[in-house]
Write a protein that holds these residues in place. Structure first.
Motif, mmCIF file in Angstrom:
data_model
loop_
_atom_site.group_PDB
_atom_site.id
_atom_site.type_symbol
_atom_site.label_atom_id
_atom_site.label_comp_id
_atom_site.label_asym_id
_atom_site.label_seq_id
_atom_site.Cartn_x
_atom_site.Cartn_y
_atom_site.Cartn_z
ATOM 1 N N ARG A 249 0.842 -1.202 0.000
ATOM 2 C CA ARG A 249 0.000 0.000 0.000
ATOM 3 C C ARG A 249 0.877 1.252 0.000
ATOM 4 N NH1 ARG A 249 -5.258 -0.785 1.997
ATOM 5 N NH2 ARG A 249 -5.588 1.390 1.371
ATOM 6 N N THR A 250 0.585 2.166 -0.907
ATOM 7 C CA THR A 250 1.269 3.462 -0.923
ATOM 8 C C THR A 250 0.276 4.612 -0.816
ATOM 9 O OG1 THR A 250 1.189 3.547 -3.351
ATOM 10 C CG2 THR A 250 3.172 2.577 -2.346
ATOM 11 N N ASP A 251 -1.000 4.274 -0.620
ATOM 12 C CA ASP A 251 -2.057 5.287 -0.660
ATOM 13 C C ASP A 251 -2.612 5.650 0.718
ATOM 14 O OD1 ASP A 251 -3.047 2.667 -0.442
ATOM 15 O OD2 ASP A 251 -5.014 3.268 -1.196
ATOM 16 N N LEU A 252 -2.109 5.049 1.771
ATOM 17 C CA LEU A 252 -2.686 5.281 3.096
ATOM 18 C C LEU A 252 -2.372 6.688 3.599
ATOM 19 C CD1 LEU A 252 -1.908 1.893 4.879
ATOM 20 C CD2 LEU A 252 -3.950 2.556 3.617
ATOM 21 N N GLN A 253 -3.359 7.309 4.229
ATOM 22 C CA GLN A 253 -3.190 8.640 4.820
ATOM 23 C C GLN A 253 -3.391 8.493 6.330
ATOM 24 O OE1 GLN A 253 -2.194 11.291 3.028
ATOM 25 N NE2 GLN A 253 -2.179 9.987 1.196
ATOM 26 N N LEU A 254 -2.301 8.357 7.062
ATOM 27 C CA LEU A 254 -2.403 7.993 8.467
ATOM 28 C C LEU A 254 -1.949 9.090 9.433
ATOM 29 C CD1 LEU A 254 -1.066 4.313 8.267
ATOM 30 C CD2 LEU A 254 -3.429 5.129 8.109
ATOM 31 N N TYR A 255 -1.467 10.215 8.929
ATOM 32 C CA TYR A 255 -0.973 11.267 9.822
ATOM 33 C C TYR A 255 -2.059 11.689 10.824
ATOM 34 C CZ TYR A 255 2.894 11.829 6.530
ATOM 35 O OH TYR A 255 3.989 11.611 5.720
ATOM 36 N N GLY A 256 -1.681 11.738 12.087
ATOM 37 C CA GLY A 256 -2.601 12.175 13.130
ATOM 38 C C GLY A 256 -3.527 11.095 13.646
ATOM 39 N N LEU A 257 -3.478 9.898 13.050
ATOM 40 C CA LEU A 257 -4.347 8.810 13.497
ATOM 41 C C LEU A 257 -3.630 7.941 14.522
ATOM 42 C CD1 LEU A 257 -5.997 7.598 10.156
ATOM 43 C CD2 LEU A 257 -6.892 9.209 11.842
ATOM 44 N N GLU A 258 -4.417 7.351 15.403
ATOM 45 C CA GLU A 258 -3.851 6.414 16.372
ATOM 46 C C GLU A 258 -3.757 5.037 15.730
ATOM 47 O OE1 GLU A 258 -4.739 6.275 20.833
ATOM 48 O OE2 GLU A 258 -5.963 4.638 20.029
ATOM 49 N N ILE A 259 -2.583 4.416 15.866
ATOM 50 C CA ILE A 259 -2.391 3.070 15.341
ATOM 51 C C ILE A 259 -1.761 2.195 16.419
ATOM 52 C CG2 ILE A 259 -2.100 3.884 12.957
ATOM 53 C CD1 ILE A 259 0.939 3.342 13.279
#
Length: 296
Positions: A249-259
């Motif tokens: 995957r190169t399309d994920l937008q995860l900035y600011g999300l909890e993982i």
């Protein structure tokens, strides 16, 4: 049956020994509400500031893990200098009696009260005939007691296999994705970056196979991941981070999300490469190996 079954401990990491305590509470007091009593912050941070261990779980993780392990309720004692001076009797009266326990279970090394004066025997004396107190032998693995201290040591050495066996599950690290150097995206392997606070434990520097779970948003779910722990020595980095590349995957937008990053298997140690081409070639090999590990 009236009354609760109460287990007490710091429960950092909620390892196999902690889960055994919860299992026994339900088994030995059938039908009772199982209550886990724990502490935040870690008592050592109050009693001996600067000597506290790196934690295996934050409060939210610990609460979730305790409930998954069988606790119906989690009571967090806000540990402070004042509480550290309570006598064993004060602790029992202020914390335990309001829970109306029929049974209290603690590990055999459990201590409480001012200067750790109280033990399981103290609990039994203070409760008398009204409550059954059990001192539970520590769980063993490979002939040694299961403990959070032992798990921390295994993680620091990069011995993920031992740490995960002691935990009874893959070790997980949680945080909010921050903006990194954006170098991974330029190399074709974008990563979700988590900073490593001084207070939290992570596996030793290296490359790991695992899973990245996104808690919310359009990409919520569990994704296979190639995970790097360290400082990016090839680029003279100094800040320790957990960097996870979601495979394929190169399309994920995860900035600011909890993982949450789940460490499944150790792959290799961290290496400083002399050039970007060598690094990219190795990343490709790592990703393919990790893909096979996770599929197997």
């Amino acid at each position: 049956m009236s009354g609760s079954a109460v287990v007490i401990g710091t429960f950092d990491g909620v390892h196999t020994g902690h889960r055994r305590l919860l299992e026994l509470a339900r088994e030995h007091q059938p039908g009772a509400r199982v209550v886990a009593v724990t502490f935040w912050p870690h008592p050592v941070s109050v009693i001996r500031p600067g000597a506290e261990p790196r934690l295996l779980s934050d409060p939210a993780q610990r609460d979730r893990l305790l409930r998954e392990a069988g606790a119906d309720e989690v009571v967090v004692v806000p540990f402070s200098a004042e509480i550290s001076r309570w006598s064993p009797a004060e602790f029992v009266d202020r914390v335990l009696r309001p829970l109306q326990p029929a049974r209290v279970l603690v590990g055999e090394n459990f201590t409480f009260g001012h200067r750790a004066a109280g033990t399981a025997a103290t609990l039994a004396e203070l409760f008398g005939d009204e409550v059954v107190v059990e001192s539970v032998p520590l769980a063993q693995l490979d002939g040694l007691p299961v403990s959070s201290t032992r798990i921390r040591a295994a993680l620091a050495e990069g011995d993920l296999a031992t740490a995960n066996r002691l935990l009874g599950r893959p070790y997980c690290f949680r945080g909010v994705v921050v903006v990194g150097d954006r170098r991974g995206r330029e190399l074709g392997f974008p990563t979700a970056n988590l900073l490593v606070p001084e207070s939290m434990a992570v596996p030793g520097d290296g490359i790991y196979a695992g899973w990245l779970t996104v808690s919310s948003g359009p990409d919520a779910g569990r994704h296979p991941a190639a995970i790097s722990v360290g400082t990016n020595p090839t680029f003279d980095g100094v800040q320790r981070r957990v960097e996870s590349n979601v495979i394929g995957r190169t399309d994920l937008q995860l900035y600011g999300l909890e993982i949450e990053v789940e460490f499944t298997a150790w792959v290799r140690g961290q290496v400083r490469y002399t050039g970007v081409d060598d690094l990219v070639a190795q990343i490709r090999l790592d990703v393919e190996q990790i893909r096979q590990v996770l599929q197997g």
